[in-house]
Motif scaffolding. Sequence first.
Motif, PDB file in Angstrom:
ATOM      1  N   VAL A  34      34.255  43.341  33.642  1.00  0.00           N
ATOM      2  CA  VAL A  34      32.840  44.497  33.505  1.00  0.00           C
ATOM      3  C   VAL A  34      33.398  45.651  32.526  1.00  0.00           C
ATOM      4  CG1 VAL A  34      31.497  46.107  34.798  1.00  0.00           C
ATOM      5  CG2 VAL A  34      32.123  43.873  35.786  1.00  0.00           C
ATOM      6  N   THR A  35      33.012  45.476  31.333  1.00  0.00           N
ATOM      7  CA  THR A  35      33.390  46.522  30.286  1.00  0.00           C
ATOM      8  C   THR A  35      32.280  47.502  30.151  1.00  0.00           C
ATOM      9  OG1 THR A  35      32.680  45.026  28.834  1.00  0.00           O
ATOM     10  CG2 THR A  35      34.868  44.809  29.088  1.00  0.00           C
ATOM     11  N   ASP A  36      31.167  47.608  30.631  1.00  0.00           N
ATOM     12  CA  ASP A  36      30.203  48.561  30.371  1.00  0.00           C
ATOM     13  C   ASP A  36      30.299  49.580  31.167  1.00  0.00           C
ATOM     14  OD1 ASP A  36      27.703  49.987  30.612  1.00  0.00           O
ATOM     15  OD2 ASP A  36      26.679  48.224  29.938  1.00  0.00           O
ATOM     16  N   LYS A  37      30.741  50.965  30.611  1.00  0.00           N
ATOM     17  CA  LYS A  37      31.080  51.975  31.218  1.00  0.00           C
ATOM     18  C   LYS A  37      30.111  52.586  32.499  1.00  0.00           C
ATOM     19  CE  LYS A  37      34.097  53.565  27.542  1.00  0.00           C
ATOM     20  NZ  LYS A  37      34.459  54.661  26.710  1.00  0.00           N
ATOM     21  N   ARG A  38      28.795  52.205  32.273  1.00  0.00           N
ATOM     22  CA  ARG A  38      27.785  52.597  33.185  1.00  0.00           C
ATOM     23  C   ARG A  38      28.296  52.027  34.502  1.00  0.00           C
ATOM     24  NH1 ARG A  38      22.563  50.361  30.338  1.00  0.00           N
ATOM     25  NH2 ARG A  38      23.989  48.648  29.853  1.00  0.00           N
ATOM     26  N   LEU A  39      28.989  50.942  34.577  1.00  0.00           N
ATOM     27  CA  LEU A  39      29.555  50.250  35.981  1.00  0.00           C
ATOM     28  C   LEU A  39      30.909  50.531  36.269  1.00  0.00           C
ATOM     29  CD1 LEU A  39      27.587  46.757  36.013  1.00  0.00           C
ATOM     30  CD2 LEU A  39      27.092  48.946  37.452  1.00  0.00           C
ATOM     31  N   ALA A  40      31.517  51.785  35.921  1.00  0.00           N
ATOM     32  CA  ALA A  40      32.743  52.095  35.948  1.00  0.00           C
ATOM     33  C   ALA A  40      33.107  52.307  37.631  1.00  0.00           C
ATOM     34  CB  ALA A  40      33.125  53.418  35.268  1.00  0.00           C
ATOM     35  N   LEU A 265      31.718  33.599  47.583  1.00  0.00           N
ATOM     36  CA  LEU A 265      32.146  34.675  47.585  1.00  0.00           C
ATOM     37  C   LEU A 265      32.340  35.382  46.492  1.00  0.00           C
ATOM     38  CD1 LEU A 265      32.339  36.764  50.198  1.00  0.00           C
ATOM     39  CD2 LEU A 265      34.698  36.481  49.816  1.00  0.00           C
ATOM     40  N   VAL A 266      31.617  36.628  45.858  1.00  0.00           N
ATOM     41  CA  VAL A 266      31.818  37.149  44.718  1.00  0.00           C
ATOM     42  C   VAL A 266      32.400  38.652  45.142  1.00  0.00           C
ATOM     43  CG1 VAL A 266      30.531  38.339  42.738  1.00  0.00           C
ATOM     44  CG2 VAL A 266      29.707  36.351  44.041  1.00  0.00           C
ATOM     45  N   SER A 267      33.572  38.993  44.613  1.00  0.00           N
ATOM     46  CA  SER A 267      33.990  40.335  44.676  1.00  0.00           C
ATOM     47  C   SER A 267      34.192  41.086  43.524  1.00  0.00           C
ATOM     48  CB  SER A 267      35.312  40.195  45.457  1.00  0.00           C
ATOM     49  OG  SER A 267      36.462  39.742  44.593  1.00  0.00           O
ATOM     50  N   ALA A 268      34.184  42.468  43.551  1.00  0.00           N
ATOM     51  CA  ALA A 268      34.272  43.145  42.304  1.00  0.00           C
ATOM     52  C   ALA A 268      34.821  44.451  42.903  1.00  0.00           C
ATOM     53  CB  ALA A 268      32.831  43.337  41.716  1.00  0.00           C
ATOM     54  N   SER A 269      35.420  45.325  41.693  1.00  0.00           N
ATOM     55  CA  SER A 269      36.162  46.433  42.015  1.00  0.00           C
ATOM     56  C   SER A 269      35.502  47.679  40.999  1.00  0.00           C
ATOM     57  CB  SER A 269      37.631  46.133  41.489  1.00  0.00           C
ATOM     58  OG  SER A 269      38.340  47.232  41.712  1.00  0.00           O
ATOM     59  N   GLU A 270      35.784  48.790  41.387  1.00  0.00           N
ATOM     60  CA  GLU A 270      35.576  50.021  40.441  1.00  0.00           C
ATOM     61  C   GLU A 270      36.460  49.887  39.344  1.00  0.00           C
ATOM     62  OE1 GLU A 270      35.371  53.505  42.095  1.00  0.00           O
ATOM     63  OE2 GLU A 270      34.096  53.284  43.774  1.00  0.00           O
ATOM     64  N   GLY A 271      36.169  50.469  38.169  1.00  0.00           N
ATOM     65  CA  GLY A 271      37.278  50.511  37.197  1.00  0.00           C
ATOM     66  C   GLY A 271      36.710  49.683  35.915  1.00  0.00           C
ATOM     67  N   THR A 272      36.825  50.184  34.905  1.00  0.00           N
ATOM     68  CA  THR A 272      36.152  49.606  33.679  1.00  0.00           C
ATOM     69  C   THR A 272      37.285  48.696  33.135  1.00  0.00           C
ATOM     70  OG1 THR A 272      35.182  51.219  32.703  1.00  0.00           O
ATOM     71  CG2 THR A 272      35.645  49.730  30.977  1.00  0.00           C
ATOM     72  N   GLY A 273      36.747  47.312  32.820  1.00  0.00           N
ATOM     73  CA  GLY A 273      37.700  46.123  32.402  1.00  0.00           C
ATOM     74  C   GLY A 273      38.219  45.292  33.857  1.00  0.00           C
ATOM     75  N   GLU A 274      37.658  45.748  34.906  1.00  0.00           N
ATOM     76  CA  GLU A 274      37.885  45.007  36.050  1.00  0.00           C
ATOM     77  C   GLU A 274      37.107  43.663  36.022  1.00  0.00           C
ATOM     78  OE1 GLU A 274      40.333  45.671  38.765  1.00  0.00           O
ATOM     79  OE2 GLU A 274      41.302  46.426  37.221  1.00  0.00           O
ATOM     80  N   PRO A 275      38.002  42.487  36.655  1.00  0.00           N
ATOM     81  CA  PRO A 275      37.003  41.163  36.661  1.00  0.00           C
ATOM     82  C   PRO A 275      36.168  41.386  38.111  1.00  0.00           C
ATOM     83  CG  PRO A 275      39.293  40.901  37.719  1.00  0.00           C
ATOM     84  CD  PRO A 275      39.095  42.430  36.944  1.00  0.00           C
ATOM     85  N   ILE A 276      35.103  40.579  37.699  1.00  0.00           N
ATOM     86  CA  ILE A 276      34.113  40.134  38.845  1.00  0.00           C
ATOM     87  C   ILE A 276      34.671  38.630  39.338  1.00  0.00           C
ATOM     88  CG2 ILE A 276      31.885  39.025  39.699  1.00  0.00           C
ATOM     89  CD1 ILE A 276      30.678  41.567  38.170  1.00  0.00           C
ATOM     90  N   ARG A 277      35.115  38.374  40.665  1.00  0.00           N
ATOM     91  CA  ARG A 277      35.732  37.251  40.929  1.00  0.00           C
ATOM     92  C   ARG A 277      35.099  36.403  41.865  1.00  0.00           C
ATOM     93  NH1 ARG A 277      42.056  38.734  42.096  1.00  0.00           N
ATOM     94  NH2 ARG A 277      41.034  39.686  43.721  1.00  0.00           N
ATOM     95  N   LEU A 278      35.420  34.912  41.920  1.00  0.00           N
ATOM     96  CA  LEU A 278      34.816  34.037  42.820  1.00  0.00           C
ATOM     97  C   LEU A 278      35.621  33.374  43.767  1.00  0.00           C
ATOM     98  CD1 LEU A 278      32.512  32.531  39.977  1.00  0.00           C
ATOM     99  CD2 LEU A 278      31.925  34.336  41.443  1.00  0.00           C
TER     100      LEU A 278
END
Length: 359
Positions: A34-40, A265-278
């Motif tokens: 996730v590189t879009d800063k709107r989802l930081a 299962l889908v997981s995600a973290s706060e932080g620009t550049g963090e991956p969405i993982r499966l």
Amino acid sequence: MRQLLPALAVAAAVLGFTPGTAAAQPAPRDACAVTDKRLAELSGLVSDGKRWYAVNDGGARASVYAVNRTTCAVERVISGPIDPYDVEDLARAGNGTFWLADTGDNRAQRESVALIALTPEGETTLHRLTYPDGPHDTEALLLDRDGVPHLVTKSLFGVSDIFRPTGPLASPGPTALEKVGTVQIKSTDTQGGPVNQLVGSMTVTGGAVSADGAVVALRTYTDAYVFSAPDGDVVAALTQGTPARIPLPAEQQGEAIAFEPDGTLVSASEGTGEPIRLVEGAAALAPPPGQRATGAGDTPPAPATEDSAAADSAAANSSEDGSGNGSDSGMATIPALGVSAVVVGGVLFLMHRRAKRRA
């Protein structure tokens, strides 16, 4: 020093928590970043099998971001006119309506929290809620197969309360909540998160229910727990079931979790550049009622005791601001004083960090 004493007492209680063992499973794999800063500050996530839909922590507008499942690019923003206080999680009903959990309360000062229903067309409905026992900070929303919302509170020491409305939701309300159970998460040695692993591995930061309502998941900063709910009973799953633990190591600030329709299962973290993982096949790891996790097995969340609940309450009041894979290496090998210092340091760091954010 007087403010530290309750936290030290809780640290002593935490010494009784033993790490669980992870169920045999595929390791999480990165889907995209996730590189879009709107989802930081990505904090909640759902999937319809075609796109992911995400919400940010906090926010000044009820907005859901439609995210491409291959590139993590934002394809569309669905917004309504309501100004939320502190959105923390996201769920999606069978009719496509999004439910935003405006339930964050870092300083434990809100007289009511809210759920915001947002249609794909941008129409919103506000539902205010009140706890029966005073404010709670909550980051996990579970919507069962009948559309009944359940809130799981955020606890620094693993003892999380489960609340649901006493009746149909009023608009704008408030509708009273009732406590229907407690789930306790034990510490693990999975690394990650914004605080030390001992505290972060017990702190519930998100939740999800599978598309058929038969599997319930909670996550901490470091791990996910999947519970079987074959009859769709979320409370029974969390309070009586034995979950499989899925380590989610090395996430900067993991707060989002979801199920794909196929049980991934889908997981995600706060932080620009963090991956969405499966994690493929995660839903199938949930042990049937009365059975333990397959593979290495899991130490289940233990029933909350009066002592542990009291300790958690003491920690919540200890500041005016209010704000890898696992193994069986037991904590008995760590000197008690050292563990206490780690716990207290993590708690104070978390309180300091969260106090800076919008309460």
